[in-house]
Motif scaffolding. Structure first.
Motif, PDB file in Angstrom:
ATOM      1  N   ILE A  37      -5.368  14.875  37.820  1.00 57.34           N
ATOM      2  CA  ILE A  37      -5.601  13.616  37.099  1.00 57.34           C
ATOM      3  C   ILE A  37      -6.464  13.862  35.870  1.00 57.34           C
ATOM      4  N   TYR A  40      -4.418  15.554  33.112  1.00 54.52           N
ATOM      5  CA  TYR A  40      -3.524  14.631  32.408  1.00 54.52           C
ATOM      6  C   TYR A  40      -4.291  13.723  31.459  1.00 54.52           C
ATOM      7  N   GLN A  41      -5.463  13.305  31.862  1.00 54.95           N
ATOM      8  CA  GLN A  41      -6.249  12.428  30.994  1.00 54.95           C
ATOM      9  C   GLN A  41      -6.778  13.166  29.758  1.00 54.95           C
ATOM     10  N   ILE A  76       5.217  12.325  33.172  1.00 58.83           N
ATOM     11  CA  ILE A  76       3.995  13.096  32.961  1.00 58.83           C
ATOM     12  C   ILE A  76       4.355  14.589  32.944  1.00 58.83           C
ATOM     13  N   LEU A 189      -3.634   7.855  38.373  1.00 55.77           N
ATOM     14  CA  LEU A 189      -3.460   7.589  36.945  1.00 55.77           C
ATOM     15  C   LEU A 189      -3.230   6.111  36.680  1.00 55.77           C
ATOM     16  N   GLN A 192      -6.486   4.170  36.833  1.00 59.32           N
ATOM     17  CA  GLN A 192      -7.361   4.394  35.689  1.00 59.32           C
ATOM     18  C   GLN A 192      -6.730   3.953  34.366  1.00 59.32           C
ATOM     19  N   PHE A 194      -3.773   4.643  32.973  1.00 63.23           N
ATOM     20  CA  PHE A 194      -3.116   5.688  32.192  1.00 63.23           C
ATOM     21  C   PHE A 194      -1.826   5.189  31.559  1.00 63.23           C
ATOM     22  N   TRP A 195      -1.127   4.244  32.227  1.00 63.94           N
ATOM     23  CA  TRP A 195       0.144   3.739  31.716  1.00 63.94           C
ATOM     24  C   TRP A 195      -0.046   2.351  31.147  1.00 63.94           C
TER      25      TRP A 195
END
Length: 200
Positions: A37, A40-41, A76, A189, A192, A194-195
């Motif tokens: 995670i 990715y962030q 992702i 994700l 948080q 993310f999308w």
């Protein structure tokens, strides 16, 4: 024949139960999820490699991440290093088969990425070489192995070692772990933010 069928299913259940009782492994799954995670962030990606059945597992994991696992979302970034036969055969022909993944780590990897090395024995030379190269590039290393961890144990920042020495049972657990990780990564994700894309 029925005895063989039942014995295989029972053995698989027993390994799953052993995995469930392994508190260290449960904690490591949580830690690996957070590493992914965080990567990715930061805009990093996953690299995944393996041979034979483990190559199929690498492709499977990439498919779940780039496409989707259970949530509608953006793809992702994940790359299976065993996916391109032209690259694989060129490297193995011009160098050695041991280099088929490490050369790709050099070409495709960057600091902060995450490399999954999948090997039931933990001793696959090309997977070991890939992890060695990843360490030199400050890429996080995750080993997915059988019970002993083999040589990969010494190179993995995090080791997901299935409590079995039976290759088919290890591979079955690897798929279970891959599905678990993909589900956790998606949930983490999404939680948080993310999308942001509307999929309706």
């Amino acid at each position: 024949m029925l005895d063989y069928i039942r014995a295989n299913i029972q053995e698989s259940i027993m390994v799953k139960e052993a995995l469930l009782r392994d508190e260290l492994l449960m904690k490591t799954i949580e830690q690996v999820t957070q590493v992914c995670i965080d990567a990715y962030q930061r805009g990093n990606k996953l690299l995944i490699c393996g041979n034979g059945g483990s190559a199929s597992d690498a492709l499977h994991m990439v498919g779940e991440l780039v496409g989707r696992y259970q949530m509608e979302r953006r793809g992702i970034a994940a790359i299976a290093l065993n996916a391109n036969p032209t690259v694989m055969t060129a490297i193995s022909n011009d160098y050695e088969f041991e280099n088929v993944f490490s050369k790709q780590v050099i070409a495709l990897g960057k600091e902060g990425d995450v490399l999954f090395g999948i090997s039931t024995s933990g001793n696959s030379a090309n997977v070991v070489s890939a992890l060695q190269e990843a360490k030199e590039q400050n890429i996080y290393t995750i080993g997915m192995t059988g019970s002993t961890g083999g040589k990969i144990k010494l190179l993995a920042d995090y080791l997901l070692n299935v409590p079995s020495e039976n290759t088919p049972r290890i591979q079955e657990m690897h798929i279970l772990l891959i599905h678990t990780l993909c589900g956790l990564i998606e949930k983490g994700l999404q939680k948080q933010g993310f999308w942001v894309e509307d999929f309706e």
